[in-house]
Design a protein around this motif. Structure first.
Motif, mmCIF file in Angstrom:
data_model
loop_
_atom_site.group_PDB
_atom_site.id
_atom_site.type_symbol
_atom_site.label_atom_id
_atom_site.label_comp_id
_atom_site.label_asym_id
_atom_site.label_seq_id
_atom_site.Cartn_x
_atom_site.Cartn_y
_atom_site.Cartn_z
ATOM 1 N N ARG A 1 0.837 -1.207 0.000
ATOM 2 C CA ARG A 1 0.000 0.000 0.000
ATOM 3 C C ARG A 1 0.873 1.259 0.000
ATOM 4 N NH1 ARG A 1 -3.329 -1.328 3.752
ATOM 5 N NH2 ARG A 1 -5.203 -1.694 2.529
ATOM 6 N N LEU A 2 1.961 1.227 0.761
ATOM 7 C CA LEU A 2 2.847 2.388 0.799
ATOM 8 C C LEU A 2 3.535 2.610 -0.548
ATOM 9 C CD1 LEU A 2 4.509 2.115 4.322
ATOM 10 C CD2 LEU A 2 2.765 3.722 3.564
ATOM 11 N N ARG A 3 3.894 1.525 -1.229
ATOM 12 C CA ARG A 3 4.507 1.679 -2.552
ATOM 13 C C ARG A 3 3.536 2.350 -3.512
ATOM 14 N NH1 ARG A 3 5.799 -3.827 -1.751
ATOM 15 N NH2 ARG A 3 7.935 -4.111 -0.961
ATOM 16 N N ARG A 4 2.292 1.880 -3.520
ATOM 17 C CA ARG A 4 1.304 2.477 -4.424
ATOM 18 C C ARG A 4 1.077 3.947 -4.105
ATOM 19 N NH1 ARG A 4 -1.259 -2.569 -3.424
ATOM 20 N NH2 ARG A 4 -2.681 -1.590 -1.928
ATOM 21 N N THR A 5 1.048 4.256 -2.801
ATOM 22 C CA THR A 5 0.865 5.651 -2.399
ATOM 23 C C THR A 5 2.059 6.497 -2.798
ATOM 24 O OG1 THR A 5 -0.498 4.965 -0.509
ATOM 25 C CG2 THR A 5 0.428 7.185 -0.441
ATOM 26 N N ALA A 6 3.251 5.965 -2.597
ATOM 27 C CA ALA A 6 4.465 6.708 -2.919
ATOM 28 C C ALA A 6 4.540 7.026 -4.406
ATOM 29 C CB ALA A 6 5.694 5.914 -2.477
ATOM 30 N N ASP A 7 4.113 6.086 -5.241
ATOM 31 C CA ASP A 7 4.176 6.304 -6.689
ATOM 32 C C ASP A 7 3.246 7.418 -7.146
ATOM 33 O OD1 ASP A 7 6.142 4.454 -7.334
ATOM 34 O OD2 ASP A 7 4.714 2.790 -7.461
ATOM 35 N N ARG A 8 2.257 7.749 -6.330
ATOM 36 C CA ARG A 8 1.313 8.807 -6.697
ATOM 37 C C ARG A 8 1.752 10.177 -6.183
ATOM 38 N NH1 ARG A 8 -2.571 5.000 -4.446
ATOM 39 N NH2 ARG A 8 -3.466 3.704 -6.104
ATOM 40 N N LEU A 9 2.749 10.193 -5.325
ATOM 41 C CA LEU A 9 3.179 11.444 -4.712
ATOM 42 C C LEU A 9 4.319 12.082 -5.501
ATOM 43 C CD1 LEU A 9 3.208 10.370 -0.947
ATOM 44 C CD2 LEU A 9 1.463 11.721 -2.118
ATOM 45 N N PRO A 10 4.354 13.396 -5.549
ATOM 46 C CA PRO A 10 5.472 14.056 -6.231
ATOM 47 C C PRO A 10 6.775 13.871 -5.452
ATOM 48 C CG PRO A 10 4.100 15.676 -5.110
ATOM 49 C CD PRO A 10 3.373 14.366 -5.016
ATOM 50 N N LEU A 11 7.843 13.662 -6.206
ATOM 51 C CA LEU A 11 9.201 13.547 -5.647
ATOM 52 C C LEU A 11 9.440 12.271 -4.855
ATOM 53 C CD1 LEU A 11 9.775 17.215 -4.392
ATOM 54 C CD2 LEU A 11 10.271 16.258 -6.651
ATOM 55 N N ILE B 1 5.669 2.847 13.605
ATOM 56 C CA ILE B 1 4.988 2.631 12.324
ATOM 57 C C ILE B 1 5.873 1.872 11.334
ATOM 58 C CG2 ILE B 1 3.891 3.760 10.354
ATOM 59 C CD1 ILE B 1 2.944 5.940 12.280
ATOM 60 N N PRO B 2 7.118 2.313 11.080
ATOM 61 C CA PRO B 2 7.969 1.517 10.177
ATOM 62 C C PRO B 2 8.270 0.130 10.725
ATOM 63 C CG PRO B 2 9.217 3.312 11.181
ATOM 64 C CD PRO B 2 7.776 3.579 11.457
ATOM 65 N N ALA B 3 8.282 -0.018 12.035
ATOM 66 C CA ALA B 3 8.470 -1.361 12.609
ATOM 67 C C ALA B 3 7.324 -2.267 12.202
ATOM 68 C CB ALA B 3 8.570 -1.275 14.130
ATOM 69 N N GLY B 4 6.106 -1.713 12.175
ATOM 70 C CA GLY B 4 4.953 -2.495 11.731
ATOM 71 C C GLY B 4 4.990 -2.781 10.248
ATOM 72 N N VAL B 5 5.394 -1.775 9.453
ATOM 73 C CA VAL B 5 5.492 -1.972 8.007
ATOM 74 C C VAL B 5 6.493 -3.083 7.690
ATOM 75 C CG1 VAL B 5 6.191 -0.906 5.824
ATOM 76 C CG2 VAL B 5 4.839 0.408 7.468
ATOM 77 N N ALA B 6 7.633 -3.071 8.383
ATOM 78 C CA ALA B 6 8.675 -4.075 8.168
ATOM 79 C C ALA B 6 8.356 -5.400 8.856
ATOM 80 C CB ALA B 6 10.015 -3.546 8.670
ATOM 81 N N SER C 1 10.212 2.762 -4.943
ATOM 82 C CA SER C 1 11.497 2.167 -4.558
ATOM 83 C C SER C 1 12.018 2.758 -3.247
ATOM 84 C CB SER C 1 12.529 2.371 -5.667
ATOM 85 O OG SER C 1 12.702 3.754 -5.948
ATOM 86 N N ASP C 2 11.572 3.975 -2.903
ATOM 87 C CA ASP C 2 11.985 4.571 -1.629
ATOM 88 C C ASP C 2 11.483 3.731 -0.460
ATOM 89 O OD1 ASP C 2 13.238 6.708 -2.892
ATOM 90 O OD2 ASP C 2 11.396 7.889 -2.935
ATOM 91 N N VAL C 3 10.300 3.188 -0.616
ATOM 92 C CA VAL C 3 9.736 2.327 0.431
ATOM 93 C C VAL C 3 10.591 1.083 0.596
ATOM 94 C CG1 VAL C 3 7.723 0.972 1.131
ATOM 95 C CG2 VAL C 3 7.409 3.190 0.013
ATOM 96 N N ASP C 4 11.001 0.488 -0.533
ATOM 97 C CA ASP C 4 11.840 -0.718 -0.462
ATOM 98 C C ASP C 4 13.176 -0.429 0.214
ATOM 99 O OD1 ASP C 4 9.964 -2.295 -1.813
ATOM 100 O OD2 ASP C 4 10.670 -1.564 -3.748
#
Length: 215
Positions: free
Chosen positions: A91-101, A137-142, A105-108
């Motif tokens: 979900r974070l990857r999809r969101t990141a791809d929609r955001l400017p800048l 939060i990142p602990a949960g994502v990971a 891959s930043d999520v990965d």
């Protein structure tokens, strides 16, 4: 108990915390700290000394103050961990791809960094303003193992909480002195976040400009 009547935000938060602790005792301190984890603008540097002050006045023991505030920290941290797990990497990857800048891959890269340094980040993050909440939060994502996350969160929270609860216990009515010393630490953290964000934006904008086809 606070001795503060200037109507400031600090006084309002302190009075609310005192009322909660006076109503239900040490569990009130735990509830206040759990909420502080969920809403970082509520400063633990204010709530924890209030728990120590209440203990010094006999409302509950010093051990109860430290135990309940640490329990509140852990409960709040696990709720934010759950939020991170619910968001998930996809979900974070999809969101990141929609955001400017920002790129997916930043999520990965962030997850890879957390897989390597996550335990240290969680432990030390529990002793830094703002980060002490957000690091969950990142602990949960990971999907950091729950037992490891719980152990590191408890250890870091216990150190942080003990310092500030003891300060309130020893200083008594002079507890606002604690905030004067904790304030610069929060300023340093916020400044660091601001500089990191500015650096990230500058690099990405420069990359966009260099990637444009030249005519």
């Amino acid at each position: 108990m606070t001795g503060a009547g200037d109507g400031s935000l600090l006084s309002t938060i302190a009075d609310w915390a005192v009322s909660l602790m006076e109503s239900i005792g040490a569990p009130g301190a735990g509830i206040a700290i759990a909420l502080e984890n969920l809403f970082p603008p509520i400063p633990s540097e204010v709530l924890l000394p209030m728990a120590g002050l209440a203990a010094s006045r006999g409302s509950f023991t010093l051990v109860e103050a430290i135990a309940w505030t640490t329990a509140g920290s852990v409960v709040g941290a696990f709720l934010l961990y759950g939020l991170g797990a619910w968001l998930g990497a996809d979900r974070l990857r999809r969101t990141a791809d929609r955001l400017p800048l920002v790129r997916g891959s930043d999520v990965d890269r962030s997850i890879a960094w957390f897989d390597r340094y996550g335990p240290l980040a969680v432990f030390l993050g529990r002793m830094l303003p703002i980060f002490r909440s957000l690091i969950s939060i990142p602990a949960g994502v990971a999907r950091m193992p729950l037992w490891r996350f719980g152990l590191l969160t408890t250890a870091g929270s216990l150190i942080w909480n003990t310092v500030f609860v003891l300060a309130g216990y020893l200083l008594g009515e002079s507890w606002p002195v604690v905030e004067q010393y904790a304030g610069p630490l929060q300023f340093i953290v916020l400044t660091g976040i601001g500089l990191a964000a500015a650096w990230f934006i500058t690099v990405r904008v420069r990359q966009r400009i260099l990637a444009r086809p030249r005519t």
